[in-house]
Design a protein around this motif. Structure first.
Motif, short mmCIF file in Angstrom:
data_model
loop_
_atom_site.label_atom_id
_atom_site.label_comp_id
_atom_site.label_asym_id
_atom_site.label_seq_id
_atom_site.Cartn_x
_atom_site.Cartn_y
_atom_site.Cartn_z
N ASP A 197 82.01 83.70 36.30
CA ASP A 197 81.91 82.28 35.96
C ASP A 197 80.78 82.01 34.97
OD1 ASP A 197 84.04 81.62 37.70
OD2 ASP A 197 82.67 81.76 39.40
N ARG A 198 79.72 82.83 35.06
CA ARG A 198 78.62 82.66 34.10
C ARG A 198 79.05 82.99 32.68
NH1 ARG A 198 74.63 86.50 35.35
NH2 ARG A 198 75.56 86.99 37.36
N ILE A 199 79.94 83.97 32.55
CA ILE A 199 80.33 84.39 31.20
C ILE A 199 81.56 83.64 30.65
CG2 ILE A 199 79.34 86.69 31.49
CD1 ILE A 199 82.10 87.78 31.94
N ALA A 200 82.23 82.91 31.52
CA ALA A 200 83.42 82.17 31.05
C ALA A 200 83.01 81.17 29.96
CB ALA A 200 84.05 81.42 32.23
N ALA A 201 83.72 81.20 28.84
CA ALA A 201 83.36 80.34 27.69
C ALA A 201 84.01 78.97 27.85
CB ALA A 201 83.78 81.00 26.39
N TRP A 202 83.50 78.22 28.81
CA TRP A 202 84.10 76.93 29.13
C TRP A 202 83.24 75.77 28.64
CZ3 TRP A 202 86.02 77.97 34.86
CH2 TRP A 202 87.10 78.88 34.79
N ARG A 203 82.36 76.05 27.70
CA ARG A 203 81.59 74.99 27.04
C ARG A 203 82.18 74.80 25.65
NH1 ARG A 203 76.43 75.94 23.88
NH2 ARG A 203 75.52 73.91 23.50
N PHE A 204 82.39 73.55 25.26
CA PHE A 204 82.96 73.24 23.95
C PHE A 204 82.04 72.29 23.20
CE2 PHE A 204 86.32 74.19 26.93
CZ PHE A 204 87.08 75.13 26.25
N PHE A 205 81.93 72.47 21.89
CA PHE A 205 81.06 71.59 21.12
C PHE A 205 81.57 71.49 19.68
CE2 PHE A 205 79.43 75.91 21.25
CZ PHE A 205 79.21 76.22 19.92
N THR A 237 92.06 71.38 32.71
CA THR A 237 90.68 70.96 32.45
C THR A 237 90.14 71.48 31.12
OG1 THR A 237 90.34 70.96 34.83
CG2 THR A 237 88.38 70.82 33.46
N LEU A 238 90.47 72.72 30.78
CA LEU A 238 89.98 73.28 29.51
C LEU A 238 90.53 72.48 28.33
CD1 LEU A 238 90.33 77.11 30.23
CD2 LEU A 238 88.23 75.75 30.18
N GLU A 239 91.79 72.08 28.47
CA GLU A 239 92.43 71.30 27.41
C GLU A 239 91.73 69.93 27.28
OE1 GLU A 239 96.98 70.04 27.09
OE2 GLU A 239 96.68 71.99 28.07
N VAL A 240 91.47 69.30 28.41
CA VAL A 240 90.80 67.99 28.38
C VAL A 240 89.40 68.12 27.79
CG1 VAL A 240 89.97 66.05 29.77
CG2 VAL A 240 92.13 67.18 30.37
N ILE A 280 86.03 74.05 37.10
CA ILE A 280 87.44 74.09 37.50
C ILE A 280 87.67 74.71 38.87
CG2 ILE A 280 89.74 74.73 36.74
CD1 ILE A 280 88.58 75.24 33.95
N GLY A 281 87.81 73.89 39.87
CA GLY A 281 88.36 74.32 41.15
C GLY A 281 87.39 75.07 42.06
N LYS A 282 87.86 75.37 43.25
CA LYS A 282 87.02 76.01 44.27
C LYS A 282 86.67 77.46 43.90
CE LYS A 282 88.88 73.31 48.09
NZ LYS A 282 89.78 73.32 49.25
N ASP A 283 87.49 78.09 43.08
CA ASP A 283 87.22 79.49 42.72
C ASP A 283 86.14 79.63 41.66
OD1 ASP A 283 89.13 80.29 44.49
OD2 ASP A 283 90.74 80.36 43.00
N ASP A 284 85.76 78.51 41.04
CA ASP A 284 84.70 78.52 40.03
C ASP A 284 83.37 78.30 40.76
OD1 ASP A 284 82.93 78.06 37.98
OD2 ASP A 284 83.94 76.26 37.22
N THR A 285 82.56 79.37 40.86
CA THR A 285 81.34 79.26 41.67
C THR A 285 80.26 78.42 41.00
OG1 THR A 285 80.48 81.35 40.78
CG2 THR A 285 81.71 81.45 42.85
N ARG A 295 78.74 78.39 29.77
CA ARG A 295 78.12 77.13 30.18
C ARG A 295 76.62 77.28 30.39
NH1 ARG A 295 82.30 76.19 34.99
NH2 ARG A 295 82.07 78.45 35.02
N ILE A 296 75.92 76.15 30.36
CA ILE A 296 74.46 76.12 30.41
C ILE A 296 73.97 75.85 31.84
CG2 ILE A 296 72.41 74.98 29.48
CD1 ILE A 296 74.01 76.23 27.27
#
Length: 220
Positions: A202-210, A12-15, A44-49, A192-193
């Motif tokens: 999960d709040r600090i995971a840098a999973w937002r891309f721009f 998912t991160l790659e996509v 990403i997935g059930k472990d991502d709250t 993420r926002i």
DNA sequence: GTGAGGATGCACT
DNA sequence: GTGCATCCTCACG
């Protein structure tokens, strides 16, 4: 060239990162609207709250558990739709949220959609929009205000619940077009926002891309 | 320029 | 009944 199923079945991160710079295309009554994706987020997935699927399989989230390349459209705050694209393998619930786009074609139709969808079913104005392309206070709905946010782009492209589960590999109504990949230095990332309810990891995971410096990105 | 507060309906305890 | 993966307006500097 529309993107095929294989593109969405990856990590998912790659996509999420590779979707930056691609064109989203919306066909509505023989009118074509086209926009560049400039901001995404991965869930990403059930472990991502922060991910809706962390609460398990429900009627709302079942699309995320399905085949990659389908649209997951849901409704929040009583007035807004969000567009996500399902990723990874079937039964692994994950998706990429499209947070902002830069219009390149069919802008007149988008402006019209933004004005029309800002009204309730009773015709009462909800957010102060008129049909003149401006809000009642004169703020322009053109320019970056057209689609610099996840709910705004759904209004502009007329994306609603009827497209929930829609297969984006069909090349009809709604799909994504291939474009050359962006060079690494143009891509930024951050937490993420709007997910304050999630666990800290999960709040600090840098999973937002721009796309760096693009004026349509929703926030710094 | 920034920040608070309201609008609003649906999925889920 | 609660709480949102938001947007818009108004008040304030």
């Amino acid at each position: 060239m529309k993107l095929n199923r294989h593109f969405y079945q990856k990590n998912t991160l790659e996509v999420a990162e590779e979707l930056l710079g691609k064109n989203i295309v919306r066909e509505q009554n023989n009118t074509y609207m086209k926009a560049v994706i400039v901001e995404t987020e991965a869930y990403i997935g059930k472990d991502d709250t922060a991910c809706h699927a962390s609460k398990g399989l429900t009627q709302r989230t079942e699309v995320m558990f399905g085949e990659a390349g389908h649209a997951y459209v849901y409704f929040v705050y009583g007035m807004h739709y969000m567009l996500n694209i399902v990723t990874e393998e079937t039964n692994f619930p994950a998706a990429v949220l499209i947070r902002a786009v830069e219009p390149i074609e069919g802008m007149e139709a988008m402006i019209k959609n933004r004005c029309l969808t800002g009204k309730s079913l009773t015709g009462k104005s909800l957010t102060g929009k008129s049909l003149t392309g401006k809000s009642l206070t004169g703020k322009s709905l053109t320019g970056k205000n057209l689609s610099n946010g996840p709910a705004k782009l759904c209004q502009a492209l007329n994306i609603n619940k009827s497209l929930n589960g829609w297969d984006l590999t069909l090349g009809k109504k709604l799909w994504i077009e291939e474009n050359p990949s962006l060079p690494e230095f143009q891509i930024g990332n951050s937490p993420r926002i709007g997910i304050g309810y999630a666990e800290e990891k999960d709040r600090i995971a840098a999973w937002r891309f721009f796309i760096k410096h693009n004026p349509y990105v929703s926030r710094k």
